[in-house]
Design an enzyme around this catalytic site. Structure first.
Site, mmCIF file in Angstrom:
data_model
loop_
_atom_site.group_PDB
_atom_site.id
_atom_site.type_symbol
_atom_site.label_atom_id
_atom_site.label_comp_id
_atom_site.label_asym_id
_atom_site.label_seq_id
_atom_site.Cartn_x
_atom_site.Cartn_y
_atom_site.Cartn_z
ATOM 1 N N SER A 156 0.843 -1.199 0.000
ATOM 2 C CA SER A 156 0.000 0.000 0.000
ATOM 3 C C SER A 156 0.872 1.240 0.000
ATOM 4 C CB SER A 156 -0.903 0.016 1.240
ATOM 5 O OG SER A 156 -1.587 1.249 1.357
ATOM 6 N N TYR A 169 -1.573 0.338 10.423
ATOM 7 C CA TYR A 169 -1.615 -0.131 9.033
ATOM 8 C C TYR A 169 -0.385 0.348 8.266
ATOM 9 C CZ TYR A 169 -3.560 -1.250 4.447
ATOM 10 O OH TYR A 169 -3.775 -1.771 3.180
#
Length: 260
Positions: A156, A169
């Site tokens: 990501s 995250y």
């Protein structure tokens, strides 16, 4: 009638590099029942790759396999990769389905927030899913592949944005990026290629409840959010390079979004 001579035949020998066909290859896709993983599995199946996917929800699995089998071959199972034996059960299921495989798409992930906004149990579960399972799946894949194959991590852009609201995250995705770079160097001499594909905001179940289906559709229309199929095309590019070439990292972001 023209008096002009026919143009000389074109010499296209150096116009394009040879792209290896995907036909006949075998791929595992974690989180291959929804979102990005499903889009990748469907695209690979359409290119005559036999795929084996996993997800946590039986309905999503059945729906995903129905679409995969409309365009190609595929099998799958439900499993929670956060379980201590989850990855082993998935890889064992894949080997029972088609034997050894030579592509591993490591994609299954769940949302995670800031450190102080999560419970201890939520934190442990997120780490088990988004980080530990990435490494253990890569470990199992390298063992199966031995000396030939492709491992593709779906990371990501959060690894680079490092926002406070998603510190857990972001930290895990930064860890995946670092691991991907190092393990690429470790596995390259063995004949295994490793790439880390880093999407920005992409329409998928992953975005619920913050982004409803309607809101996702609107952002995709405005080109401020990607479609899962956009990421699948990026993975296809990675997998169709000649064996001498490795695409180390791919970052895919919406054209009209300036903060990613």
């Amino acid at each position: 009638m023209s008096d002009l001579a026919d143009p000389p035949a074109k010499n296209l020998s150096d116009a394009h590099t040879a792209q290896p066909a995907l036909t006949g290859r075998k791929a595992i896709v974690t989180g291959g029942t929804t979102g990005i993983g499903r889009a990748i599995a469907v695209l690979l199946a359409s290119e005559a790759v036999d795929v084996f996917v996993c997800g946590r929800d039986e309905q999503h699995l059945n729906d995903g396999l129905e679409r995969i089998r409309e365009v190609g071959k595929g099998g799958g199972m439900t499993v929670d990769l956060a379980d201590p034996d989850g990855v082993d059960r998935f890889v064992s299921g894949a080997k029972d389905y088609f034997g050894d495989f030579d592509i591993a798409i490591i994609n299954a992930a769940i949302p995670a927030k800031g450190l102080t906004t999560m419970t201890a149990d939520e934190l442990r579960y997120a780490i088990a899913t988004d980080f530990t399972a990435y490494l253990t799946t890569a470990y199992a894949a390298a063992d199966v592949m031995k000396d030939h194959g492709d491992i593709v991590f779906i990371g990501s852009v959060a690894a680079h944005l490092l926002g406070a609201g998603g510190s857990v995250y972001a930290g895990m995705k930064a860890g995946v990026a670092g691991f991907a770079e190092a393990v690429r160097k470790e596995l390259a001499p063995k004949g295994i290629k490793v790439c880390n594909v880093e999407p920005a905001k992409t329409g998928a179940d992953f975005q619920y409840p913050d982004f409803s289906a309607e809101k996702q559709a609107e952002e995709i229309r405005k080109e401020t959010m990607l479609r899962a199929e956009d990421i699948a095309v990026g993975v296809h590019y990675v997998l169709t390079q000649p064996r001498r070439a490795v695409v180390q990292q791919v970052v895919i972001a919406p054209r009209a979004r300036g903060d990613e």
